[in-house]
Design a protein around this motif. Structure first.
Motif, PDB file in Angstrom:
ATOM      1  N   ARG A  48      -4.290 -23.781  12.459  1.00  0.00           N
ATOM      2  CA  ARG A  48      -4.613 -25.201  12.607  1.00  0.00           C
ATOM      3  C   ARG A  48      -6.054 -25.480  12.197  1.00  0.00           C
ATOM      4  O   ARG A  48      -6.347 -26.482  11.548  1.00  0.00           O
ATOM      5  CB  ARG A  48      -4.360 -25.647  14.049  1.00  0.00           C
ATOM      6  N   TYR A  62       2.024 -26.093   6.681  1.00  0.00           N
ATOM      7  CA  TYR A  62       1.439 -26.657   7.889  1.00  0.00           C
ATOM      8  C   TYR A  62       2.444 -27.542   8.620  1.00  0.00           C
ATOM      9  O   TYR A  62       2.526 -27.512   9.848  1.00  0.00           O
ATOM     10  CB  TYR A  62       0.176 -27.450   7.552  1.00  0.00           C
ATOM     11  N   MET A  66       3.708 -27.041  12.423  1.00  0.00           N
ATOM     12  CA  MET A  66       3.654 -28.080  13.451  1.00  0.00           C
ATOM     13  C   MET A  66       5.015 -28.277  14.114  1.00  0.00           C
ATOM     14  O   MET A  66       5.104 -28.438  15.329  1.00  0.00           O
ATOM     15  CB  MET A  66       3.161 -29.407  12.871  1.00  0.00           C
ATOM     16  N   HIS A  67       6.078 -28.242  13.323  1.00  0.00           N
ATOM     17  CA  HIS A  67       7.422 -28.359  13.909  1.00  0.00           C
ATOM     18  C   HIS A  67       7.710 -27.171  14.828  1.00  0.00           C
ATOM     19  O   HIS A  67       8.277 -27.331  15.910  1.00  0.00           O
ATOM     20  CB  HIS A  67       8.488 -28.460  12.817  1.00  0.00           C
ATOM     21  N   GLN A  70       5.722 -27.698  17.991  1.00  0.00           N
ATOM     22  CA  GLN A  70       6.310 -28.753  18.816  1.00  0.00           C
ATOM     23  C   GLN A  70       7.505 -28.207  19.593  1.00  0.00           C
ATOM     24  O   GLN A  70       7.683 -28.516  20.772  1.00  0.00           O
ATOM     25  CB  GLN A  70       6.744 -29.931  17.951  1.00  0.00           C
TER      26      GLN A  70
END
Length: 101
Positions: A48, A62, A66-67, A70
Motif C-alpha cells: 500500500r 493494487y 484492495m479487494h 477488503q
C-alpha cells in the motif's frame, strides 16, 4: 470460499518468503496463519505504501490487493482465521505523532 482464497494467497506469500529466505522456514513450519499475522500485515502495508508513493504503478495489481484486503477485513473472516491481517499505513506524520514531535 473467501477463506479458501485467502489461505491460498497467504500460502503463496509464505512460499515466496521461503524461496527468498530459506532461513525463514522456522517462521512458517508448523504454524497457523494467525501466528504470522504481523508479517502479513507488514507485507500488505509495504504494498500500500508503494502505491501511495508511486501512483502510476501497480494499476491492476493494487485493485486486486484492495479487494483481497477488503475480504480479509470482514468480521466473519477475521474470526474464522483467528487474526486481523490489516494494519494502518505507517507514515512519517503518524510516526512523528507517536513520538510527540
Amino acid at each position: 470460499r473467501i477463506k479458501a482464497q485467502l489461505v491460498d494467497t497467504f500460502a503463496v506469500l509464505s512460499g515466496l518468503m521461503l524461496a527468498v529466505r530459506p532461513q525463514s522456514r522456522k517462521l512458517i513450519q508448523g504454524r497457523e496463519l494467525a501466528d504470522n499475522a504481523a508479517w502479513f500485515e507488514r507485507i500488505f502495508e509495504v504494498g500500500r505504501r508503494h502505491k501511495i508513493m508511486n501512483p502510476d504503478t501497480m494499476r491492476s495489481s493494487y485493485g486486486k490487493l484492495m479487494h483481497l484486503l477488503q475480504d480479509a477485513a470482514l468480521p466473519d473472516i477475521c474470526r474464522t482465521m483467528g487474526a486481523d491481517f490489516i494494519g494502518s499505513v505507517q507514515t512519517v506524520a503518524a510516526e512523528l505523532e507517536d513520538l510527540d514531535a
